[in-house]
Design a protein around this motif. Structure first.
Motif, short mmCIF file in Angstrom:
data_model
loop_
_atom_site.label_atom_id
_atom_site.label_comp_id
_atom_site.label_asym_id
_atom_site.label_seq_id
_atom_site.Cartn_x
_atom_site.Cartn_y
_atom_site.Cartn_z
N ASP A 38 0.82 -1.21 0.00
CA ASP A 38 0.00 0.00 0.00
C ASP A 38 0.85 1.26 0.00
OD1 ASP A 38 -3.03 -0.81 0.51
OD2 ASP A 38 -1.77 -2.16 1.70
N PHE A 39 0.39 2.25 -0.80
CA PHE A 39 1.06 3.55 -0.87
C PHE A 39 -0.01 4.64 -0.92
CE2 PHE A 39 3.91 0.57 -3.02
CZ PHE A 39 5.14 0.85 -2.45
N THR A 40 0.32 5.77 -0.33
CA THR A 40 -0.47 6.98 -0.52
C THR A 40 0.43 7.97 -1.25
OG1 THR A 40 -1.75 6.61 1.50
CG2 THR A 40 -1.75 8.84 0.59
N VAL A 41 -0.05 8.45 -2.39
CA VAL A 41 0.83 9.23 -3.26
C VAL A 41 0.07 10.41 -3.84
CG1 VAL A 41 0.28 7.73 -5.22
CG2 VAL A 41 2.40 9.07 -5.25
N GLU A 42 0.79 11.48 -4.07
CA GLU A 42 0.19 12.70 -4.61
C GLU A 42 -0.11 12.55 -6.09
OE1 GLU A 42 2.26 16.75 -5.21
OE2 GLU A 42 1.41 16.82 -3.19
N VAL A 43 -1.25 13.07 -6.49
CA VAL A 43 -1.68 13.04 -7.89
C VAL A 43 -1.99 14.46 -8.34
CG1 VAL A 43 -3.42 12.18 -9.51
CG2 VAL A 43 -2.68 10.74 -7.60
N HIS A 44 -1.54 14.79 -9.53
CA HIS A 44 -1.80 16.11 -10.09
C HIS A 44 -2.72 16.02 -11.30
CE1 HIS A 44 1.29 18.06 -7.59
NE2 HIS A 44 1.99 16.95 -7.79
N GLU A 45 -3.36 17.12 -11.60
CA GLU A 45 -4.31 17.16 -12.71
C GLU A 45 -3.63 16.76 -14.03
OE1 GLU A 45 -7.47 20.29 -14.80
OE2 GLU A 45 -6.23 20.91 -13.09
N GLY A 46 -4.30 15.91 -14.81
CA GLY A 46 -3.81 15.52 -16.12
C GLY A 46 -2.86 14.34 -16.13
N GLU A 47 -2.56 13.77 -14.95
CA GLU A 47 -1.59 12.69 -14.90
C GLU A 47 -2.21 11.35 -15.26
OE1 GLU A 47 1.97 14.02 -11.97
OE2 GLU A 47 0.21 13.15 -10.98
N VAL A 48 -1.32 10.41 -15.63
CA VAL A 48 -1.71 9.04 -15.94
C VAL A 48 -1.10 8.12 -14.88
CG1 VAL A 48 -1.94 9.46 -18.42
CG2 VAL A 48 0.27 8.74 -17.49
N VAL A 49 -1.50 6.86 -14.89
CA VAL A 49 -1.03 5.91 -13.88
C VAL A 49 0.50 5.79 -13.91
CG1 VAL A 49 -1.04 3.47 -13.20
CG2 VAL A 49 -3.19 4.64 -13.75
N LEU A 50 1.09 5.82 -15.09
CA LEU A 50 2.55 5.70 -15.17
C LEU A 50 3.24 6.87 -14.46
CD1 LEU A 50 4.93 4.05 -16.21
CD2 LEU A 50 4.81 5.33 -18.36
N ASP A 51 2.64 8.06 -14.50
CA ASP A 51 3.20 9.20 -13.75
C ASP A 51 3.26 8.88 -12.26
OD1 ASP A 51 3.57 11.04 -15.91
OD2 ASP A 51 1.41 11.39 -15.94
N ILE A 52 2.21 8.25 -11.76
CA ILE A 52 2.15 7.94 -10.34
C ILE A 52 3.17 6.87 -9.97
CG2 ILE A 52 0.62 7.34 -8.44
CD1 ILE A 52 -0.05 9.93 -10.14
N ILE A 53 3.33 5.88 -10.84
CA ILE A 53 4.33 4.84 -10.60
C ILE A 53 5.73 5.46 -10.56
CG2 ILE A 53 5.40 2.77 -11.55
CD1 ILE A 53 2.69 2.28 -10.27
N HIS A 54 5.99 6.41 -11.47
CA HIS A 54 7.28 7.10 -11.46
C HIS A 54 7.45 7.92 -10.19
CE1 HIS A 54 7.83 6.94 -16.12
NE2 HIS A 54 8.14 5.82 -15.52
N ARG A 55 6.37 8.52 -9.70
CA ARG A 55 6.47 9.30 -8.46
C ARG A 55 6.75 8.38 -7.27
NH1 ARG A 55 2.26 12.60 -9.00
NH2 ARG A 55 3.66 14.11 -9.98
N LEU A 56 6.15 7.19 -7.30
CA LEU A 56 6.45 6.22 -6.25
C LEU A 56 7.93 5.84 -6.27
CD1 LEU A 56 3.38 3.78 -6.34
CD2 LEU A 56 4.02 5.36 -4.51
N GLN A 57 8.46 5.63 -7.47
CA GLN A 57 9.89 5.32 -7.59
C GLN A 57 10.76 6.45 -7.03
OE1 GLN A 57 10.05 4.50 -11.87
NE2 GLN A 57 10.70 2.40 -11.41
#
Length: 272
Positions: A38-57
């Motif tokens: 489990d992760f809680t991660v910031e999301v910004h307008e216009g992003e895709v799932v791959l953006d979030i995976i990169h932010r997790l990395q």
């Protein structure tokens, strides 16, 4: 606490930038062993799932393994399963999910896991090598090929394939039955056979290659029961079932079961 601060701490209203916090569950592990983390991660307008995976990395899981390349839906590298559905991570917008929803990202289920979200898709390359390539017409030199636009159009759709292998992943013939892999090429490569079989300049028959018969007898065309699940997940919107697999099935059935075609083949064989 301000509205913006509330947004940063939970799935509340978005702040001025449109940012919010999302709950992700990502599969972590290697072949044979792993679990969802489990992760809680910031999301910004216009992003895709791959953006979030990169932010997790970048912020929480620097050792998270993920395969990607173009981030434009054209290389087919970032295939995964998002909430159980095979998708390209770079083409799945965060805006399609409810902000309070938990988003689960797992590797493609049909193929062996190498690590985290990366799977071993060598099965597909082995199947590709089993299909005879286009056979050039012997009477024409390169540059002398001529085709009617109608013939070009018939198979042009299939050339949009980016080999993401989502159709292979979702096909229940191999997804749910590992034992079928040896005998079944899967929708991507049956579509390749259909494309070559439609090609008016393919000289496979002169080379002793019967693509319709081999599709049935060697590549498992009969396993396909046209549920259209491959078409549903194709990011290029190729009508794999309707435009490739069903017509190929019809031509294979004619070749094998139509008495007039059978008789014609016998007569032709005698005169050669």
């Amino acid at each position: 606490m301000s509205e913006a601060q509330t947004a940063q701490q939970g799935n509340g209203p978005a702040g001025p930038s449109g940012a919010y916090r999302a709950h992700f569950r990502v599969w972590r592990g290697e072949a044979g062993a792993g679990d969802l983390e489990d992760f809680t991660v910031e999301v910004h307008e216009g992003e895709v799932v791959l953006d979030i995976i990169h932010r997790l990395q970048a912020t929480q899981a620097p050792d998270l393994a993920v395969r990607w390349n173009c981030k434009a839906g054209k290389c087919g590298s970032c295939s995964a399963e998002i909430n159980g559905r095979p998708r390209l991570m770079c083409m799945t917008r965060m805006s399609v999910f409810d902000r309070a929803e938990t988003i689960t990202v797992t590797p493609m289920r049909t193929f062996p896991v190498i690590r985290d979200l990366v799977t071993d898709v060598s099965f597909n390359y082995a199947k590709a090598r089993e299909i005879p390539a286009f056979v050039p017409p012997p009477e024409l030199a390169p540059g002398e090929y001529r085709m009617q636009q109608e013939d070009v159009g018939r198979s042009q759709e299939f050339r949009k394939c980016i080999e993401c292998f989502l159709c292979q992943d979702t096909c229940h013939v191999v997804r749910d039955h590992e034992e079928n892999k040896a005998a079944f090429a899967g929708p991507r490569f049956l579509m390749r056979i259909a494309e070559l079989d439609m090609h008016p300049l393919d000289a496979a028959p002169e080379a002793g290659i019967d693509r319709k018969t081999s599709a049935q007898d060697e590549h498992g065309l009969g396993f396909c029961n046209i549920t259209k699940c491959c078409t549903e997940v194709c990011p290029e919107h190729i009508k794999i079932t309707d435009n490739a697999l069903i017509p190929l099935k019809e031509r294979a059935a004619d070749r094998k079961y139509d008495p007039l075609v059978w008789l014609g083949n016998k007569i032709r064989r005698r005169t050669e």
